[in-house]
Structure formats: C-alpha cells, structure tokens
Design a protein around this motif. Structure first.
Motif, mmCIF file in Angstrom:
data_model
loop_
_atom_site.group_PDB
_atom_site.id
_atom_site.type_symbol
_atom_site.label_atom_id
_atom_site.label_comp_id
_atom_site.label_asym_id
_atom_site.label_seq_id
_atom_site.Cartn_x
_atom_site.Cartn_y
_atom_site.Cartn_z
ATOM 1 N N LYS A 164 31.307 49.535 3.117
ATOM 2 C CA LYS A 164 30.699 50.673 2.442
ATOM 3 C C LYS A 164 29.907 51.571 3.382
ATOM 4 N N LEU A 165 29.230 50.946 4.336
ATOM 5 C CA LEU A 165 28.303 51.697 5.191
ATOM 6 C C LEU A 165 28.392 51.238 6.632
ATOM 7 N N ILE A 166 28.225 52.189 7.542
ATOM 8 C CA ILE A 166 27.919 51.889 8.939
ATOM 9 C C ILE A 166 26.484 52.347 9.160
ATOM 10 N N TYR A 167 25.601 51.403 9.428
ATOM 11 C CA TYR A 167 24.192 51.740 9.660
ATOM 12 C C TYR A 167 23.936 51.825 11.160
ATOM 13 N N THR A 168 23.332 52.927 11.587
ATOM 14 C CA THR A 168 23.079 53.117 13.015
ATOM 15 C C THR A 168 21.754 53.830 13.251
ATOM 16 N N ILE A 169 21.089 53.440 14.323
ATOM 17 C CA ILE A 169 19.932 54.182 14.854
ATOM 18 C C ILE A 169 20.406 54.715 16.198
ATOM 19 N N PRO A 170 21.065 55.864 16.239
ATOM 20 C CA PRO A 170 21.737 56.284 17.467
ATOM 21 C C PRO A 170 20.815 56.772 18.583
ATOM 22 N N THR A 171 19.578 57.134 18.241
ATOM 23 C CA THR A 171 18.684 57.700 19.249
ATOM 24 C C THR A 171 17.469 56.803 19.447
ATOM 25 N N PHE A 172 17.313 56.281 20.669
ATOM 26 C CA PHE A 172 16.211 55.379 21.029
ATOM 27 C C PHE A 172 16.170 54.202 20.044
ATOM 28 N N GLN A 173 17.275 53.518 19.992
ATOM 29 C CA GLN A 173 17.530 52.503 18.979
ATOM 30 C C GLN A 173 16.452 51.424 18.928
ATOM 31 N N ASN A 174 16.172 50.982 17.736
ATOM 32 C CA ASN A 174 15.285 49.845 17.506
ATOM 33 C C ASN A 174 16.160 48.624 17.224
ATOM 34 N N PRO A 175 16.163 47.614 18.136
ATOM 35 C CA PRO A 175 15.130 47.323 19.138
ATOM 36 C C PRO A 175 15.474 47.658 20.589
ATOM 37 N N ASP A 190 34.733 59.963 13.621
ATOM 38 C CA ASP A 190 36.190 59.897 13.457
ATOM 39 C C ASP A 190 36.613 58.574 12.823
ATOM 40 N N LEU A 191 36.004 57.470 13.266
ATOM 41 C CA LEU A 191 36.349 56.164 12.712
ATOM 42 C C LEU A 191 35.909 56.051 11.255
ATOM 43 N N ALA A 192 34.751 56.620 10.943
ATOM 44 C CA ALA A 192 34.291 56.599 9.556
ATOM 45 C C ALA A 192 35.261 57.364 8.647
ATOM 46 N N LYS A 193 35.783 58.463 9.163
ATOM 47 C CA LYS A 193 36.783 59.224 8.401
ATOM 48 C C LYS A 193 38.070 58.416 8.254
ATOM 49 N N LYS A 194 38.511 57.817 9.357
ATOM 50 C CA LYS A 194 39.769 57.075 9.354
ATOM 51 C C LYS A 194 39.743 55.936 8.342
ATOM 52 N N TYR A 195 38.604 55.238 8.265
ATOM 53 C CA TYR A 195 38.510 54.076 7.375
ATOM 54 C C TYR A 195 37.763 54.399 6.074
ATOM 55 N N ASN A 196 37.453 55.677 5.867
ATOM 56 C CA ASN A 196 36.812 56.152 4.635
ATOM 57 C C ASN A 196 35.515 55.393 4.340
ATOM 58 N N VAL A 197 34.599 55.444 5.296
ATOM 59 C CA VAL A 197 33.317 54.747 5.208
ATOM 60 C C VAL A 197 32.195 55.769 5.389
ATOM 61 N N LEU A 198 31.064 55.538 4.729
ATOM 62 C CA LEU A 198 29.897 56.379 4.915
ATOM 63 C C LEU A 198 29.057 55.872 6.083
ATOM 64 N N ILE A 199 28.292 56.782 6.674
ATOM 65 C CA ILE A 199 27.387 56.447 7.779
ATOM 66 C C ILE A 199 25.955 56.693 7.328
ATOM 67 N N LEU A 200 25.080 55.728 7.563
ATOM 68 C CA LEU A 200 23.647 55.919 7.359
ATOM 69 C C LEU A 200 23.005 56.058 8.732
ATOM 70 N N GLU A 201 22.620 57.286 9.063
ATOM 71 C CA GLU A 201 22.007 57.583 10.363
ATOM 72 C C GLU A 201 20.491 57.558 10.215
ATOM 73 N N ASP A 202 19.864 56.614 10.859
ATOM 74 C CA ASP A 202 18.415 56.429 10.793
ATOM 75 C C ASP A 202 17.815 57.014 12.071
ATOM 76 N N ASN A 203 16.921 57.984 11.926
ATOM 77 C CA ASN A 203 16.426 58.683 13.121
ATOM 78 C C ASN A 203 14.903 58.853 13.105
ATOM 79 N N PRO A 204 14.152 57.759 13.126
ATOM 80 C CA PRO A 204 12.694 57.887 13.128
ATOM 81 C C PRO A 204 12.094 58.217 14.485
#
Length: 392
Positions: A164-175, A190-204
């Motif tokens: 359902k989701l790909i969860y990522t902290i792409p910038t200065f990742q924790n930990p 592109d991969l999220a589109k290919k496999y029809n998945v949503l991305i949760l981008e966490d950017n604190p």
C-alpha cells in the motif's frame, strides 16, 4: 488485562525509555532528536501568546475546524510552493498534531491488516510502530549512502503482496542522516507508478541543510497525486507546539479529516495561532539559517571527536544536514548490550535495533544526535563511548 491485538506486538519507544536516563544531569545524552533549546524563539512566542489570549481569547481557546486554522493553512501552502515547489491543482492540506500524527493518519486511512508497507532499513520507529499498530506487514529496503537501494526496492515490490505504501525520509534520513539522490527520487516515483503504490514522504529535516542547498522533494515531481507529503514545525520552530501538516491529493486529505476527527477533533488552536503569527511577523528563514549554522558546527564537532576517539573499524555517515549520525561498529558488536556499559559511563545513545524491521535481532550500529548538547559534552560523550567501544 486482555489488550487489543493491534497493541499486543507493539513495544514502547526505546528512545523514550532512554530519556529516563537522560533526565540525570550527569548523563550526556546523544540519544534524542530534540532541537537545540537555545534556538527556541520563546520571547517572540510569549509576546504573541499574551496578545492572542488577551485580544482573541475565543479564537485561541474555542474549538476550531478539523482541517486547521485557515490563515495558517494558507501560509503553509504558500511556503511549500515557494520553498519546495509543492502544491498541484488537486492537492489539499491539513494541519495535524505533529508529524507523527500525519504518519499515523496516513496509515489509518490507507493500510488494512495484512497489507505491506515498505520502509527504509533502518527507519524511524515512530513510523514503523504506527504501521505495526494497523497490522501492517513491514518490508525493509537496504539504505545506501545516497538513499534507498532501488534494485532492492523493486525486488521487495515484486515479492510482496498488497503493498500500500512506500514510507521514506529522503532528506537527512532518520536515523542514518543520508540523503536520497535526485536520480533515485525519480526512480522511486517511477517504481511507485509501475507497481501502483503510494509514497509517504516524511520531511521534518529538509530545512536543516548545512549548505543551504536543497534536493527537490519527491512530492514536487509528482504529477499523479501519488505522494503524500508530511511536514513539521518541530525542528524549525518548537516541538512542544505539536504542529505538523499533510499535503496530498484532495481525496486522501478528505479521508484524513474524518480520521482526525476520531483522534483529536482538531489540532490545538493556540499553537496554530502562535505559528501563524510567528510566520507572519518574523523572519523564519533567518532563524532557520541560524539553526543550520548551529547544527553544522555541532555535527563537525562530533565527527572530529569520533575520528579521534572511536575505533578505526567504525564506519559512520557524514550528513549534510539534519540531526543524526549513524555509526556501524561492524563485526559481532551488539550495540544494545554495549548501551548498558555506556550508561555506566553516564552517556546514552540509541541502539540500531530500535530502527529495524526485526527489532529483536542483534545490531552492530547505533544512532547519535548532536543537536542538544554543548561542544564540550559532545566531545566528552564521544570520548566515553570510544572507551566502551574499544576492542569490540
């Protein structure tokens, strides 16, 4: 007591447990993720709070709408557009009670029991526990010096059902403190589109770039409403205000509004007013520049001390921003066991197993934080850890 199934497998945050030791003033805490308290704009916020409570008591203390205080929402939207190029025609935004609630609402709205959520390994325990609480199957993806291993990500997408989701902290990742390259961000989408998945981008941590240069957010590249973007005021204003926001396709936000009504009705009004008035009256960018300089200095101080006192076999990240350094001692080191020896020397860190999909497996890595302690205590804390890690 017989507790619900969703709570039966959850463990309390090891970081919160470590805070109990950190309360001892003799203990040097390199464990938390707190911003430096000397950077809080407490005097400015005190002036605003006094004015709001005296001149706008009903607005400050009455119920608000679930979506959030409208002027604050508009100010956040404008800042996102200016700073991150976020805000497509179908995007909407909700103010939430800290970035953690944004993650939890995303899970509540999208994840059924047994669904797969893909996470970076290691990843933020607040997020992984949120997904666990909804019965998600967690699938970890190896993380390299420039973010997720995209070959491994595709393997995980291919081998797991009901992702359902790909969860990522792409910038200065924790930990780990690493930042995903632009090329990988494009591949991720592109991969999220290919496999029809949503991305949760966490950017604190995205604003806390030491150089001032930013990598484009994944959300800014999204043309299909596939990315949910979670942001926070915790690291750029004050964490105690518990203010964050979700920006996503309107249909997702509408569901998040209903989900939030079940959780807490709405985010507290006074913190929302404080944040809006602060953004409106003062130079937030100038304050963030001071944060960047402060954390860059503290990070260098810690890295220099690690070079001097840590075993030569230790490998660690050299982040370009954020609050964390990830150190791997290698071999058969078990940083959970070593943390007990560190506590005896009055210094604490977070063992790496805390951030793994399998939290029970031994881990040779640990997370260090440099944001809250003085230069002298950073050096002394690293020196003590070096004594613990010798011969490992």
């Amino acid at each position: 007591m017989e507790f619900s199934h969703r709570m039966s497998t959850l463990k309390g945050s090891a970081i919160r447990e470590i805070f109990k030791y950190a309360a001892d003033p003799e203990v040097i805490s390199l464990a938390g993720g707190n911003p430096a308290p000397e950077l809080f704009p407490n005097e400015k916020l005190a002036l605003i709070a006094k004015e709001m409570l005296e001149e706008k008591p009903v607005l400050s203390l009455q119920y608000g709408i679930t979506e959030g205080y409208m002027p604050l929402r508009e100010a956040i939207k404008a800042r996102l557009k200016e700073k991150e190029n976020i805000g497509k025609e179908n995007d909407e935004l909700i103010v939430v009670s800290g970035g953690q609630q944004g993650i939890e609402l995303s899970a509540k709205c999208l994840v059924n029991e047994g669904d797969t959520v893909i996470v970076e390994e290691p990843s933020f325990i607040g997020a992984t526990n949120a997904f666990r609480s909804y019965g998600a199957h967690l699938a970890g993806v190896k993380t390299e010096s420039d973010g997720m291993d995209m070959n491994d990500l595709e393997r995980v997408l291919r081998e797991n059902k009901n992702v359902k989701l790909i969860y990522t902290i792409p910038t200065f990742q924790n930990p780990k403190g690493v930042t995903m390259s632009v090329e990988k961000r494009k591949t991720l989408l592109d991969l999220a589109k290919k496999y029809n998945v949503l991305i949760l981008e966490d950017n604190p941590y995205g604003e806390l770039t030491f150089s001032g240069e930013k990598v484009p957010t994944v959300k800014s590249m999204d043309t299909e409403g596939r990315v949910i973007y979670s942001g926070s005021f915790s690291k750029i204003l004050a964490p105690g205000l518990r203010l964050g926001f979700l920006c996503a396709d309107r249909e997702i936000i509408q569901k998040a509004v209903v989900a939030k009504q079940i959780s807490d009705v709405h985010t507290a009004m006074l913190p929302q007013l404080l944040a809006y008035e602060y953004m409106n009256r003062f130079d937030m960018d100038a304050a963030i520049c001071v944060m960047r300089e402060t954390y860059a200095h503290k990070c260098k101080t810690m890295l220099d001390a690690m070079k001097e006192y840590f075993p030569e076999s230790a490998r660690y990240t050299r982040p370009g921003g954020g609050l964390f350094i990830w150190c791997d001692l290698g071999g058969n080191a078990d940083t959970l066991e070593l943390s007990k020896k560190a506590i005896e020397k009055k210094v604490v860190y977070v063992p790496g197993n805390t951030f793994m999909v399998d939290m029970d497996a031994p881990c040779s890595a640990l997370r260090l934080n440099y944001s809250t302690v003085s230069d002298e205590r950073i050096v002394e804390g690293i020196k003590r850890l070096g004594e613990v890690f010798k011969g490992v």
